[in-house]
Design a protein around this motif. Structure first.
Motif, PDB file in Angstrom:
ATOM      1  N   THR A  97      25.091  -2.611 -29.573  1.00 24.10           N
ATOM      2  CA  THR A  97      24.617  -2.615 -28.190  1.00 24.10           C
ATOM      3  C   THR A  97      24.765  -4.001 -27.572  1.00 24.10           C
ATOM      4  O   THR A  97      25.198  -4.139 -26.415  1.00 24.10           O
ATOM      5  N   ALA A  98      24.441  -5.039 -28.331  1.00 27.42           N
ATOM      6  CA  ALA A  98      24.566  -6.410 -27.819  1.00 27.42           C
ATOM      7  C   ALA A  98      26.023  -6.756 -27.539  1.00 27.42           C
ATOM      8  O   ALA A  98      26.354  -7.325 -26.493  1.00 27.42           O
ATOM      9  N   VAL A  99      26.920  -6.414 -28.454  1.00 27.17           N
ATOM     10  CA  VAL A  99      28.344  -6.687 -28.253  1.00 27.17           C
ATOM     11  C   VAL A  99      28.869  -5.891 -27.067  1.00 27.17           C
ATOM     12  O   VAL A  99      29.638  -6.403 -26.248  1.00 27.17           O
ATOM     13  N   GLY A 100      28.451  -4.650 -26.939  1.00 29.90           N
ATOM     14  CA  GLY A 100      28.876  -3.835 -25.799  1.00 29.90           C
ATOM     15  C   GLY A 100      28.386  -4.392 -24.476  1.00 29.90           C
ATOM     16  O   GLY A 100      29.108  -4.408 -23.484  1.00 29.90           O
ATOM     17  N   ALA A 101      27.151  -4.878 -24.446  1.00 33.12           N
ATOM     18  CA  ALA A 101      26.606  -5.466 -23.218  1.00 33.12           C
ATOM     19  C   ALA A 101      27.359  -6.737 -22.859  1.00 33.12           C
ATOM     20  O   ALA A 101      27.683  -6.975 -21.682  1.00 33.12           O
ATOM     21  N   LEU A 102      27.667  -7.584 -23.860  1.00 31.64           N
ATOM     22  CA  LEU A 102      28.431  -8.795 -23.591  1.00 31.64           C
ATOM     23  C   LEU A 102      29.845  -8.469 -23.111  1.00 31.64           C
ATOM     24  O   LEU A 102      30.389  -9.136 -22.228  1.00 31.64           O
ATOM     25  N   PHE A 103      30.436  -7.431 -23.682  1.00 37.05           N
ATOM     26  CA  PHE A 103      31.774  -7.018 -23.255  1.00 37.05           C
ATOM     27  C   PHE A 103      31.754  -6.542 -21.803  1.00 37.05           C
ATOM     28  O   PHE A 103      32.648  -6.866 -21.021  1.00 37.05           O
ATOM     29  N   LEU A 104      30.748  -5.771 -21.442  1.00 36.55           N
ATOM     30  CA  LEU A 104      30.646  -5.267 -20.073  1.00 36.55           C
ATOM     31  C   LEU A 104      30.394  -6.400 -19.071  1.00 36.55           C
ATOM     32  O   LEU A 104      30.813  -6.311 -17.910  1.00 36.55           O
ATOM     33  N   MET A 105      29.724  -7.437 -19.512  1.00 36.91           N
ATOM     34  CA  MET A 105      29.473  -8.580 -18.612  1.00 36.91           C
ATOM     35  C   MET A 105      30.622  -9.585 -18.677  1.00 36.91           C
ATOM     36  O   MET A 105      30.553 -10.638 -18.052  1.00 36.91           O
TER      37      MET A 105
END
Length: 64
Positions: free
Chosen positions: A51-59
């Motif tokens: 989830t953290a990696v996905g959130a960073l990718f989206l930002m």
């Protein structure tokens, strides 16, 4: 005599004729094996990291 009085009197006459006995038991404690607890902890950590990696990718904060 009003309608609520009649209903209460009729109900009181038959209140305990067909009563079912209900017994409440205390629930058993939940027991899990060591493997199940370890799997749950590892899965929760992996889901949080994903989830953290996905959130960073989206930002767009991850650099290639």
């Amino acid at each position: 005599m009003t309608a609520p009085d009649v209903i209460i009197e009729d109900h009181e006459d038959e209140a305990f004729d067909d009563a079912d006995i209900v017994e409440w038991y205390e629930a058993r404690p939940i027991t899990l094996s060591t493997a199940a607890v370890t799997g749950a902890v590892i899965s929760a950590f992996a889901l949080g990291a994903l989830t953290a990696v996905g959130a960073l990718f989206l930002m767009e904060r991850l650099d290639d």
